[in-house]
Design a protein around this motif. Structure first.
Motif, PDB file in Angstrom:
ATOM      1  N   THR A 339      23.614  -0.774  17.609  1.00  0.00           N
ATOM      2  CA  THR A 339      23.034  -1.239  16.362  1.00  0.00           C
ATOM      3  C   THR A 339      21.523  -1.428  16.510  1.00  0.00           C
ATOM      4  O   THR A 339      20.999  -1.569  17.624  1.00  0.00           O
ATOM      5  CB  THR A 339      23.675  -2.568  15.937  1.00  0.00           C
ATOM      6  N   HIS A 341      20.022  -4.056  15.621  1.00  0.00           N
ATOM      7  CA  HIS A 341      19.823  -5.424  16.105  1.00  0.00           C
ATOM      8  C   HIS A 341      19.819  -5.458  17.631  1.00  0.00           C
ATOM      9  O   HIS A 341      19.045  -6.220  18.243  1.00  0.00           O
ATOM     10  CB  HIS A 341      20.914  -6.335  15.537  1.00  0.00           C
ATOM     11  N   ARG A 342      20.664  -4.642  18.266  1.00  0.00           N
ATOM     12  CA  ARG A 342      20.700  -4.598  19.724  1.00  0.00           C
ATOM     13  C   ARG A 342      19.373  -4.060  20.278  1.00  0.00           C
ATOM     14  O   ARG A 342      18.834  -4.590  21.251  1.00  0.00           O
ATOM     15  CB  ARG A 342      21.867  -3.718  20.168  1.00  0.00           C
ATOM     16  N   ARG A 344      16.440  -4.211  18.812  1.00  0.00           N
ATOM     17  CA  ARG A 344      15.416  -5.221  18.571  1.00  0.00           C
ATOM     18  C   ARG A 344      15.515  -6.354  19.588  1.00  0.00           C
ATOM     19  O   ARG A 344      14.510  -6.891  20.062  1.00  0.00           O
ATOM     20  CB  ARG A 344      15.533  -5.755  17.145  1.00  0.00           C
ATOM     21  N   SER A 345      16.740  -6.733  19.958  1.00  0.00           N
ATOM     22  CA  SER A 345      16.925  -7.782  20.949  1.00  0.00           C
ATOM     23  C   SER A 345      16.417  -7.346  22.316  1.00  0.00           C
ATOM     24  O   SER A 345      15.809  -8.134  23.053  1.00  0.00           O
ATOM     25  CB  SER A 345      18.411  -8.167  21.034  1.00  0.00           C
TER      26      SER A 345
END
Length: 400
Positions: A339, A341-342, A344-345
């Motif tokens: 994802t 989000h992954r 970005r993390s």
């Protein structure tokens, strides 16, 4: 002819009518300067330095802006004397006005503060004198009552009544004096100097109308003579102040087609730096996220970014020429089958390197960094923070 015969109106009304007619004579050579509003600050004040005629105001453009000009000679087949935009001239005269008035305003504020304090002290002094006079009258009424014959009841009653009246006046003056002393000690002295320092803010306030600014300018300036220095391409303004003083301002004359509506240098720098790697949609989103508006104060769109690029000669982003070396955050997530989000993390944790043209711009990720073993391990780790454990640390739970 005064007093020649009986008129329909008296002489006072006639003089008042003549004065009003003179005030209404706008645009005449020796008439009263105009100050009835509009968008131009100096309407009716500027005089051509070549022919002596008063400059007139015209409004041009889609969003009309004032232009000062005199084209009276064109009827005779001669070139016009001058024509220039009024916004820059109005702003320069306003700054000069603030610069000249500022010391006077501060001095007037100090005089006003001193006058205010003297007025308070004078009121208190007058009340103290009145109290002193009332006490004297009460003492005199007491002595008269004491020397009165008790057998004369009518006179004694009247003297006693006068004495009581005098005592009541003393009480009233004492109460008023006490109230003034309390109010003077409780109320702080007004800061008139602060009002003078905020003169520029008061001039720029949205509640102040252009007519008020025009009247203020006309209260301080008699006339402004304008000349054009063609050699240096400058506008020379000679300001004739009330009281006989003069000052000169020199302003750069705008070229044909030049205007104040220009995109900021910061926005242009971001467009130039991002245009080679990002589309117009990404550039517009970045500019809006950074709070940089267009020259008209609007938000950016892909169409407006494209228009600026074409005017400035900035080459556009071409997706067909994308070689796959640099990926966006979404493309990196799709290529790694995780994802966004992954991704970005991982960037926030410092595991996955990423670049930004400016803070707030989209991330650019090198495709080779996605194949790094540490990054691949962090991507496969589920249910744990996206952090690489130290090599010396023994895991408590295995991945199986």
């Amino acid at each position: 002819m005064k007093d020649h015969h009986e008129g329909y109106i008296d002489w006072g009304i006639y003089e008042r009518n003549q004065k009003q007619l003179a005030i209404n004579a706008y645009g005449q050579r020796d008439g009263t300067k105009s100050g009835r509003g509009g968008r131009s600050l100096l309407i009716g004040l500027m005089t051509c330095g070549q022919c002596g005629h008063r400059l007139r105001v015209a409004y041009r453009g889609r969003y009309p802006y004032p232009v000062y000009q005199w084209i009276g000679r064109t009827a005779l087949g001669l070139p016009r004397c001058m024509c220039f935009g009024g916004q820059r001239v109005d702003a320069a005269i306003a700054c000069e006005l603030m610069r000249v008035v500022q010391p006077i305003a501060i001095q007037a504020a100090l005089v006003a503060e001193r006058t205010h304090m003297e007025s308070q002290r004078e009121q208190q002094r007058i009340l103290e004198l009145e109290l002193q006079q009332a006490r004297y009258e009460a003492s005199l009424a007491e002595r008269r009552y004491a020397t009165c014959d008790p057998d004369n009841r009518l006179i004694a009653a009247q003297l006693e009544k006068n004495w009581e009246t005098s005592l009541r006046r003393v009480g009233e003056y004492e109460a008023r004096l006490e109230d003034i002393k309390l109010s003077n000690s409780a109320t702080p002295n007004p800061d008139f100097t602060g009002l003078a320092e905020d003169l520029d803010s008061a001039w720029s306030s949205s509640s102040v109308t252009m007519r008020t600014r025009q009247q203020l300018v006309r209260a301080l300036i008699n006339d402004i003579t304008v000349n054009i220095d063609e050699a240096d391409c400058e506008i020379v303004l000679t300001i004739h102040w009330k009281g006989g003083r003069h000052s000169t301002l020199r302003l750069r004359k705008p070229q044909s087609g030049e205007h104040e509506c220009v995109t900021s240098d910061d926005a242009l720098a971001i467009i130039e730096s991002m245009a080679s790697r990002w589309s117009d949609e990404h550039i517009a989103a970045t500019l809006n996220r950074m709070g940089l508006p267009t020259a008209q104060g609007k938000t950016w769109t892909a169409k407006r970014v494209g228009s600026i690029r074409r005017v400035r000669g900035i080459h556009a982003y071409k997706s067909a020429e994308k070689d796959g070396e640099w990926l966006t955050l979404t493309e990196a997530a799709k290529a790694s089958n995780v994802t966004a989000h992954r991704i970005r993390s991982l960037i926030a944790a410092g595991i996955l390197p990423a670049q930004q043209v400016v803070p707030g711009a989209p991330y650019q990720i090198n495709a080779l960094d996605l194949r790094d073993p540490h990054v691949a391990t962090a991507m496969r780790r589920k249910g744990r923070p996206c952090q690489s454990p130290p090599e010396s640390q023994i895991p408590m739970f295995t991945d199986t």
